[in-house]
Design an enzyme around this catalytic site. Structure first.
Site, PDB file in Angstrom:
ATOM      1  N   HIS A  93      45.986  80.975   2.766  1.00  0.00           N
ATOM      2  CA  HIS A  93      46.700  81.398   1.566  1.00  0.00           C
ATOM      3  C   HIS A  93      47.804  82.400   1.910  1.00  0.00           C
ATOM      4  O   HIS A  93      47.898  82.885   3.040  1.00  0.00           O
ATOM      5  CB  HIS A  93      45.742  82.020   0.544  1.00  0.00           C
ATOM      6  CG  HIS A  93      45.087  83.291   1.007  1.00  0.00           C
ATOM      7  ND1 HIS A  93      44.057  83.299   1.915  1.00  0.00           N
ATOM      8  CD2 HIS A  93      45.314  84.592   0.684  1.00  0.00           C
ATOM      9  CE1 HIS A  93      43.674  84.551   2.144  1.00  0.00           C
ATOM     10  NE2 HIS A  93      44.429  85.349   1.405  1.00  0.00           N
ATOM     11  N   ASP A  95      49.158  85.915   0.036  1.00  0.00           N
ATOM     12  CA  ASP A  95      48.820  86.849  -1.036  1.00  0.00           C
ATOM     13  C   ASP A  95      49.899  86.873  -2.112  1.00  0.00           C
ATOM     14  O   ASP A  95      51.091  86.972  -1.824  1.00  0.00           O
ATOM     15  CB  ASP A  95      48.657  88.274  -0.479  1.00  0.00           C
ATOM     16  CG  ASP A  95      47.446  88.417   0.428  1.00  0.00           C
ATOM     17  OD1 ASP A  95      46.531  87.584   0.347  1.00  0.00           O
ATOM     18  OD2 ASP A  95      47.427  89.382   1.227  1.00  0.00           O
ATOM     19  N   HIS A 249      47.450  83.273   5.965  1.00  0.00           N
ATOM     20  CA  HIS A 249      46.330  83.866   6.693  1.00  0.00           C
ATOM     21  C   HIS A 249      45.011  83.406   6.081  1.00  0.00           C
ATOM     22  O   HIS A 249      44.966  82.900   4.965  1.00  0.00           O
ATOM     23  CB  HIS A 249      46.406  85.392   6.722  1.00  0.00           C
ATOM     24  CG  HIS A 249      46.298  86.041   5.380  1.00  0.00           C
ATOM     25  ND1 HIS A 249      47.349  86.126   4.493  1.00  0.00           N
ATOM     26  CD2 HIS A 249      45.253  86.657   4.761  1.00  0.00           C
ATOM     27  CE1 HIS A 249      46.971  86.753   3.398  1.00  0.00           C
ATOM     28  NE2 HIS A 249      45.691  87.086   3.523  1.00  0.00           N
ATOM     29  N   ARG A 264      42.640  97.456   1.509  1.00  0.00           N
ATOM     30  CA  ARG A 264      43.906  96.727   1.519  1.00  0.00           C
ATOM     31  C   ARG A 264      44.884  97.328   0.526  1.00  0.00           C
ATOM     32  O   ARG A 264      44.531  97.581  -0.635  1.00  0.00           O
ATOM     33  CB  ARG A 264      43.696  95.251   1.174  1.00  0.00           C
ATOM     34  CG  ARG A 264      44.917  94.391   1.504  1.00  0.00           C
ATOM     35  CD  ARG A 264      44.734  92.958   1.061  1.00  0.00           C
ATOM     36  NE  ARG A 264      45.089  92.790  -0.355  1.00  0.00           N
ATOM     37  CZ  ARG A 264      45.029  91.634  -1.007  1.00  0.00           C
ATOM     38  NH1 ARG A 264      44.609  90.544  -0.389  1.00  0.00           N
ATOM     39  NH2 ARG A 264      45.369  91.557  -2.276  1.00  0.00           N
TER      40      ARG A 264
END
Length: 275
Positions: A93, A95, A249, A264
């Site tokens: 995917h 982000d 990633h 994150r």
């Protein structure tokens, strides 16, 4: 400060840098533009340091769906406990591709890692584009694709382990649909990059279902070729930053019975330009 490339075309490790120090920032930023994925080894930072570093690149994006750190709502937690079977982000995917203005990058800080496993794999969408034939590149010119958060984070995911354990939530906020070029010009490097991904892209605008599926299916298989990839092996304290406009990633879920805990921070991006 020492920079060691991870592969011939994607990713680099940085040793001897301190992301808190002003004199390191220019070299870190340059490496980010060149390599798309950078891992700063052995960082001893606080959540405030993490946020301050992110803000040097742009405005922080507050994630709608990930459980936030109680003391710092701008930081999303990425967690898998020893008794849990599902890791967050196991599919390839990009982000926030479902946002009208997708995120520039994500910055992940390793708080607790398993003794082995739990790597993150990245794939270069610039390298993938470069390896397409000229005729296929021409076919992609002018095409746009729809991306959505609805199927990934909406009501249909309520039985997922990540939702039941509270790691993912706020399904009512999963209303994003965004139309982006299939091939973009990267705003930092100027390289052309493929901008579709298996997790959030739903279909190519203006094509029939079978036509869209055929093109996306080919691109998804092509972009996963190992020569486009790099793999980050984590150690406690490491900070990895990746460019969401240039890469895919995925998390490798191979550490059952062990805990993996990350913080994150996501940085806002800019509108994407069609190639």
């Amino acid at each position: 400060m020492q920079l060691v490339p991870l592969t011939g075309g994607l990713g680099a490790e940085i040793f001897g840098a301190d992301l808190r120090r002003d004199e390191n920032f220019a070299a870190i930023s340059e490496a980010f533009t060149r390599y798309s994925v950078i891992t700063l080894r052995h960082q001893d930072i606080t959540p405030d340091d993490h946020l301050a570093f992110a803000r040097r690149f742009g405005q922080v994006n507050v994630n709608r769906f990930f459980k936030a750190l109680d003391s710092h709502p701008e930081i999303a937690t990425v967690l898998k406990e020893p008794d849990q079977t599902q890791a967050i982000g196991e599919l390839w995917h990009t982000d926030h591709s479902y946002d009208e203005t997708p995120a520039m990058g994500s910055i992940l800080h390793a708080i607790e890692v398993p003794p082995c496993g739990g790597d993150t794999v990245f794939a270069s969408m610039a390298m993938a584009y470069d390896e397409l034939s000229p005729r296929f590149r021409q076919l992609l010119e002018g095409l746009c694709a729809w991306h959505s958060s609805r199927h990934a984070f909406g009501a249909g995911q309520q039985e997922a382990e990540s939702v039941k354990t509270g790691r993912i939530g706020n399904a009512a906020a999963a209303t994003q649909d965004a139309l982006h070029p299939v091939v973009i010009v990267h705003p930092l490097s100027g390289r052309k990059c493929i901008y579709v991904n298996p997790d959030f892209t739903t279909h190519i605008d203006g094509l029939s279902g079978p036509e869209s599926d055929a093109i996306l299916g080919f691109l998804y298989a092509h972009c996963q070729r190992p020569e486009f990839q790099c793999r980050v092996r984590w150690h406690k304290g490491d900070v990895t930053m990746w460019d969401n406009r240039a890469t895919w990633h995925k998390a490798i879920n191979d550490y059952h019975g062990h805990r993996r805990y990350m913080h994150r921070v996501t940085v806002e991006g800019c509108p994407l330009t069609m190639a």
